[in-house]
Design a protein around this motif. Structure first.
Motif, PDB file in Angstrom:
ATOM      1  N   SER A   1       4.383  12.027  92.893  1.00 34.81           N
ATOM      2  CA  SER A   1       5.526  12.645  92.245  1.00 34.81           C
ATOM      3  C   SER A   1       4.594  13.977  91.539  1.00 34.81           C
ATOM      4  O   SER A   1       5.328  15.118  91.101  1.00 34.81           O
ATOM      5  N   GLU A   2       3.289  13.534  91.170  1.00 28.81           N
ATOM      6  CA  GLU A   2       2.518  14.794  90.527  1.00 28.81           C
ATOM      7  C   GLU A   2       2.464  15.837  91.429  1.00 28.81           C
ATOM      8  O   GLU A   2       2.417  17.179  90.919  1.00 28.81           O
ATOM      9  N   PHE A   3       2.042  15.582  92.702  1.00 28.59           N
ATOM     10  CA  PHE A   3       1.971  16.773  93.565  1.00 28.59           C
ATOM     11  C   PHE A   3       3.118  17.340  93.955  1.00 28.59           C
ATOM     12  O   PHE A   3       2.932  18.660  94.271  1.00 28.59           O
ATOM     13  N   ILE A   4       4.248  16.795  93.946  1.00 35.31           N
ATOM     14  CA  ILE A   4       5.332  17.214  94.663  1.00 35.31           C
ATOM     15  C   ILE A   4       5.976  18.253  93.473  1.00 35.31           C
ATOM     16  O   ILE A   4       6.960  19.173  94.095  1.00 35.31           O
ATOM     17  N   LYS A   5       5.739  18.334  92.416  1.00 28.92           N
ATOM     18  CA  LYS A   5       5.974  19.255  91.340  1.00 28.92           C
ATOM     19  C   LYS A   5       5.635  20.608  91.746  1.00 28.92           C
ATOM     20  O   LYS A   5       6.406  21.540  91.913  1.00 28.92           O
ATOM     21  N   THR A   6       4.312  20.600  92.352  1.00 31.79           N
ATOM     22  CA  THR A   6       3.911  22.022  92.897  1.00 31.79           C
ATOM     23  C   THR A   6       4.463  22.325  93.880  1.00 31.79           C
ATOM     24  O   THR A   6       5.040  23.563  94.298  1.00 31.79           O
ATOM     25  N   PHE A   7       4.863  21.553  94.947  1.00 31.69           N
ATOM     26  CA  PHE A   7       5.455  21.659  96.263  1.00 31.69           C
ATOM     27  C   PHE A   7       6.691  22.199  96.000  1.00 31.69           C
ATOM     28  O   PHE A   7       7.486  23.101  96.483  1.00 31.69           O
ATOM     29  N   PHE A   8       7.613  21.400  94.809  1.00 32.05           N
ATOM     30  CA  PHE A   8       8.954  21.900  94.622  1.00 32.05           C
ATOM     31  C   PHE A   8       9.001  23.349  94.137  1.00 32.05           C
ATOM     32  O   PHE A   8       9.865  24.128  94.382  1.00 32.05           O
ATOM     33  N   ILE A   9       8.125  23.898  93.140  1.00 29.01           N
ATOM     34  CA  ILE A   9       7.826  25.129  92.685  1.00 29.01           C
ATOM     35  C   ILE A   9       7.864  26.089  93.945  1.00 29.01           C
ATOM     36  O   ILE A   9       8.600  27.074  94.028  1.00 29.01           O
ATOM     37  N   LEU A  10       7.211  25.746  95.009  1.00 30.81           N
ATOM     38  CA  LEU A  10       7.036  26.796  95.953  1.00 30.81           C
ATOM     39  C   LEU A  10       8.311  26.785  96.978  1.00 30.81           C
ATOM     40  O   LEU A  10       8.676  27.728  97.089  1.00 30.81           O
ATOM     41  N   GLY A  11       8.978  25.739  96.864  1.00 31.94           N
ATOM     42  CA  GLY A  11      10.065  25.651  97.776  1.00 31.94           C
ATOM     43  C   GLY A  11      11.410  26.343  97.050  1.00 31.94           C
ATOM     44  O   GLY A  11      11.860  27.381  97.563  1.00 31.94           O
ATOM     45  N   MET A  12      11.338  26.378  95.600  1.00 31.81           N
ATOM     46  CA  MET A  12      12.291  26.769  94.900  1.00 31.81           C
ATOM     47  C   MET A  12      12.003  28.383  94.618  1.00 31.81           C
ATOM     48  O   MET A  12      13.041  29.115  94.914  1.00 31.81           O
ATOM     49  N   ALA A  13      10.823  28.705  94.793  1.00 35.32           N
ATOM     50  CA  ALA A  13      10.445  30.264  94.658  1.00 35.32           C
ATOM     51  C   ALA A  13      10.859  30.907  96.083  1.00 35.32           C
ATOM     52  O   ALA A  13      11.359  32.074  96.187  1.00 35.32           O
ATOM     53  N   ARG A  14      10.763  30.181  97.010  1.00 30.98           N
ATOM     54  CA  ARG A  14      11.229  30.404  98.543  1.00 30.98           C
ATOM     55  C   ARG A  14      12.695  30.625  98.484  1.00 30.98           C
ATOM     56  O   ARG A  14      13.178  31.742  98.995  1.00 30.98           O
ATOM     57  N   VAL A  15      13.458  29.689  98.003  1.00 29.73           N
ATOM     58  CA  VAL A  15      14.916  29.743  98.094  1.00 29.73           C
ATOM     59  C   VAL A  15      15.314  30.899  97.336  1.00 29.73           C
ATOM     60  O   VAL A  15      16.419  31.715  97.787  1.00 29.73           O
ATOM     61  N   VAL A  16      14.796  31.367  96.158  1.00 30.54           N
ATOM     62  CA  VAL A  16      15.623  32.200  95.242  1.00 30.54           C
ATOM     63  C   VAL A  16      15.100  33.491  95.639  1.00 30.54           C
ATOM     64  O   VAL A  16      15.756  34.513  95.855  1.00 30.54           O
ATOM     65  N   SER A  17      13.817  33.814  96.094  1.00 26.40           N
ATOM     66  CA  SER A  17      13.250  34.982  96.862  1.00 26.40           C
ATOM     67  C   SER A  17      13.940  35.323  97.966  1.00 26.40           C
ATOM     68  O   SER A  17      14.356  36.385  98.032  1.00 26.40           O
ATOM     69  N   LYS A  18      14.138  34.483  98.797  1.00 28.36           N
ATOM     70  CA  LYS A  18      15.037  34.695 100.149  1.00 28.36           C
ATOM     71  C   LYS A  18      16.418  35.119 100.058  1.00 28.36           C
ATOM     72  O   LYS A  18      16.812  36.244 100.737  1.00 28.36           O
ATOM     73  N   HIS A  19      17.041  34.411  99.185  1.00 25.21           N
ATOM     74  CA  HIS A  19      18.429  34.744  98.714  1.00 25.21           C
ATOM     75  C   HIS A  19      18.562  36.114  98.097  1.00 25.21           C
ATOM     76  O   HIS A  19      19.532  36.742  98.545  1.00 25.21           O
ATOM     77  N   GLN A  20      17.648  36.573  97.246  1.00 25.93           N
ATOM     78  CA  GLN A  20      17.816  37.901  96.683  1.00 25.93           C
ATOM     79  C   GLN A  20      17.366  38.817  97.671  1.00 25.93           C
ATOM     80  O   GLN A  20      17.830  40.122  97.563  1.00 25.93           O
ATOM     81  N   GLU A  21      16.491  38.687  98.795  1.00 27.31           N
ATOM     82  CA  GLU A  21      16.225  39.404  99.804  1.00 27.31           C
ATOM     83  C   GLU A  21      17.680  39.764 100.660  1.00 27.31           C
ATOM     84  O   GLU A  21      17.993  40.877 101.240  1.00 27.31           O
ATOM     85  N   GLU A  22      18.431  38.803 100.925  1.00 28.13           N
ATOM     86  CA  GLU A  22      19.704  39.007 101.762  1.00 28.13           C
ATOM     87  C   GLU A  22      20.881  39.075 100.821  1.00 28.13           C
ATOM     88  O   GLU A  22      21.681  39.536 101.485  1.00 28.13           O
TER      89      GLU A  22
END
Length: 398
Positions: A122-143
């Protein structure tokens, strides 16, 4: 428009951030050296182990800096998916003595891996989650270049779906502290995502009401929470021992009483290096702040808190200097993760918040925690390093 190139790697490296990390590392080594003087740990030298973890952490930072934001965009979903699979594997892996999954105090959070040793996924997944969340929000705003209430609700739905999977698996371990970290990261990204306040205010108000309601039920409707909502009895005792630790002096309230006693006994200037007298179990991990408070007093504690404020200020400056939305959201998630860890850990040492087992970033002993934080900081180094390599600015700004 003009292209601003800085070819020297030394000019693009964030030396200020590196210096802050060095200071935190020094604090960590001194605090752990004092904590391990208790005979409870036997011959294990946690300082040498922490130095080794920091050495490996530096390698993680170097590797993280190698990739640029565009590459992180491409691998964000694979990393997020890998994290979910790792949590799923942990849930179904055989647990117990000499098994691949380790169970401590009824919680199944650790994996025994060959060569690597024990890690907390779970410690490492926090960082993976940040990357995934950043991707979701930035891609949505591009669209959705033109934003409205409909697009904002759709973005919240995507954010909720991204959050629900890791939150579910971590809550099942159970790990309340890490679950709250995921929620803190999500709240921070929502706040900077440009979602209308007409949505945010009711949403956060509802969340606050829900939190107060759960606390009320924990005090006055335990049977309903246990039988209907599926909460465990030990979670209620965590709440009770937080509000009134002296009613549980030999059980759940023991660590909190000892931590507050240690910090209070340090007074203004503390008892000095190796002057610790109050015994606290696991004081080299979750309760490392009590060691600092006892040996270096109010002054030492303020110095450590000031270091974290400087760290947060610098990370915020980096985030504000970036132009790429994905990089900004990554920085926001990292800032929220570290800030929540600091606030929760120090808060639980002084009875401001319940004890949740969250370590103090960069200071508490632990490989998984330190590696996770170094990976997250490595992302900040990367965003700053590659952003300054290729930066377009208007002539008026030069």
């Amino acid at each position: 428009m003009s292209l601003n190139l800085q070819n020297k790697s030394s000019d693009r490296f964030d030396w200020t951030l590196a210096f802050i990390l060095m200071l935190l590392a020094i604090v960590s080594f001194f605090a752990i050296a004092s904590a391990q003087t208790a005979e409870q740990y036997g011959p294990i030298n946690f300082v040498l182990l922490q130095i080794r973890w920091y050495g490996l952490g530096m390698i993680i930072v170097a590797c993280a800096m190698y990739l640029d934001p565009e590459q992180y965009k491409k691998i964000s979903w694979p990393l997020y998916g890998f994290g979910i699979l790792l949590l799923l594997f942990l849930m179904f892996a055989p647990g117990g003595k000499d098994q691949i999954a380790e169970i401590r105090l009824g919680a199944k959070r650790w994996l025994h891996l060959p060569v690597i040793g024990t890690i907390q996924p779970s410690e490492f997944i926090k960082t993976f989650f940040i990357l995934g969340m950043a991707r979701v929000v930035s891609k949505h705003q591009e669209e959705h270049l033109v934003r409205n209430m409909k697009s904002d609700f759709w973005l919240l739905g995507k954010i909720g779906i991204t959050l629900i999977l890791p939150l579910f698996f971590i809550a099942k371990q159970p790990d309340l502290g890490t679950s709250l970290v995921f929620i803190a990261i999500t709240i921070a990204i929502i706040l900077v995502a440009g979602i209308s306040w007409k949505i945010i205010v009711p949403l956060f108000s509802g969340g606050a009401i829900l939190g107060v309601g759960l606390l009320w039920m924990a005090l006055y409707a335990q049977d309903f929470m246990e039988n209907v909502l599926g909460f465990d009895r030990y979670q209620f005792r965590r709440v009770y021992s937080w509000l009134d630790p002296y009613s549980y002096p030999s059980d759940e309230g023991y660590n909190l009483i000892q931590a507050m006693t240690a910090i209070g006994s340090g007074e203004l200037s503390g008892k000095g290096f190796h002057g610790r007298e109050v015994y606290i179990p696991e004081n080299h991990t979750d309760f490392i702040f009590s060691v600092i408070g006892e040996e270096y007093g109010f002054i030492g504690a303020c110095v450590v808190i000031s270091l974290y404020f400087i760290l947060m200020y610098h990370l915020t400056k980096v985030a504000l200097s970036l132009k790429d939305p994905f990089s900004v959201y990554v920085c926001t998630g990292v800032i929220a993760m570290i800030a929540f860890h600091v606030f929760e850990n120090i808060g639980m040492n002084i009875q401001l918040l319940p004890i949740t087992g969250i370590p103090l970033p960069f200071i508490s002993y632990g490989g998984s925690s330190l590696f996770s934080n170094m990976l997250a900081i490595g992302l900040i180094f990367s965003m700053k390093f590659h952003h300054r390599t290729y930066m377009f600015e208007s002539d008026e700004d030069e």
